[in-house]
Motif scaffolding. Sequence first.
Motif, mmCIF file in Angstrom:
data_model
loop_
_atom_site.group_PDB
_atom_site.id
_atom_site.type_symbol
_atom_site.label_atom_id
_atom_site.label_comp_id
_atom_site.label_asym_id
_atom_site.label_seq_id
_atom_site.Cartn_x
_atom_site.Cartn_y
_atom_site.Cartn_z
ATOM 1 N N ARG A 82 2.686 -28.415 20.497
ATOM 2 C CA ARG A 82 1.831 -27.456 19.798
ATOM 3 C C ARG A 82 2.726 -26.392 19.162
ATOM 4 N NH1 ARG A 82 -2.881 -26.226 24.265
ATOM 5 N NH2 ARG A 82 -3.599 -28.380 24.445
ATOM 6 N N ASN A 83 2.337 -25.924 17.990
ATOM 7 C CA ASN A 83 3.182 -24.918 17.344
ATOM 8 C C ASN A 83 2.398 -23.760 16.721
ATOM 9 O OD1 ASN A 83 2.089 -26.332 15.187
ATOM 10 N ND2 ASN A 83 4.021 -26.607 14.122
ATOM 11 N N HIS A 135 8.065 -28.852 11.648
ATOM 12 C CA HIS A 135 8.934 -27.857 12.280
ATOM 13 C C HIS A 135 9.539 -26.860 11.298
ATOM 14 C CE1 HIS A 135 9.662 -31.855 14.357
ATOM 15 N NE2 HIS A 135 8.971 -31.179 15.240
ATOM 16 N N ALA A 154 3.198 -18.146 16.283
ATOM 17 C CA ALA A 154 3.469 -19.377 17.020
ATOM 18 C C ALA A 154 4.609 -19.164 17.995
ATOM 19 C CB ALA A 154 3.830 -20.487 16.050
ATOM 20 N N ARG A 155 4.544 -19.856 19.106
ATOM 21 C CA ARG A 155 5.617 -19.851 20.102
ATOM 22 C C ARG A 155 6.146 -18.452 20.367
ATOM 23 N NH1 ARG A 155 9.233 -24.535 17.520
ATOM 24 N NH2 ARG A 155 9.203 -22.964 15.920
ATOM 25 N N GLN A 162 8.789 -23.024 10.839
ATOM 26 C CA GLN A 162 8.918 -22.117 11.979
ATOM 27 C C GLN A 162 10.337 -22.024 12.517
ATOM 28 O OE1 GLN A 162 5.887 -23.968 14.433
ATOM 29 N NE2 GLN A 162 4.532 -22.260 13.992
ATOM 30 N N THR A 163 11.284 -22.401 11.718
ATOM 31 C CA THR A 163 12.660 -22.386 12.201
ATOM 32 C C THR A 163 13.577 -21.725 11.180
ATOM 33 O OG1 THR A 163 14.342 -23.759 13.235
ATOM 34 C CG2 THR A 163 13.321 -24.627 11.255
ATOM 35 N N PRO A 219 -0.761 -29.541 16.514
ATOM 36 C CA PRO A 219 0.439 -29.138 15.783
ATOM 37 C C PRO A 219 0.187 -29.217 14.273
ATOM 38 C CG PRO A 219 0.971 -30.756 17.477
ATOM 39 C CD PRO A 219 -0.521 -30.703 17.373
#
Length: 161
Positions: A79-80, A91, A43-44, A94-95, A87
Amino acid sequence: MAGTLKLGDGRWKILVAPARGGSLLGCTFDGAPVLQPAPQPGARGRPALRWCHFPLIPLSTRIDNGGLRFNGSTVQVARNVAGSPHPLHGHGWQTEWQVSESNGTTCVLTYGRKAMPDWPWPYRARQTIAVAGDSLYLLLAIENPGPAAMPGGLGFHPFFP
């Protein structure tokens, strides 16, 4: 592995990755896998990873095309997941989470997010991972420090052998 915490008590062996979504990369009891690493989508601009558990926060589901309706307003959630218009899972997975406590059998991870256009509500999350005897404890909490109501949900995404 760099950036990971090892938890254990002789029977449990847990590998926690705070910088990779507060996820678990390994989880065995008496040498047998309790949770099984499974590939997750990139992702990202990040590569796909193999996790056996990760936290779902502040949402635990898919947002159809990113359009979230709440209290009469629509928010376009970013979108992730590469290749998907929807999505997924919020969050938190992914952080980077911060280690606020760690003692070998327990760790406490925290994550705070400011209000942003794609999620206009600030929140704080806290995750506790602990082993004791025959038990693995996974605790997850969310707090809305903002002035307005916030939609939210939380959960766990384990992968069993």
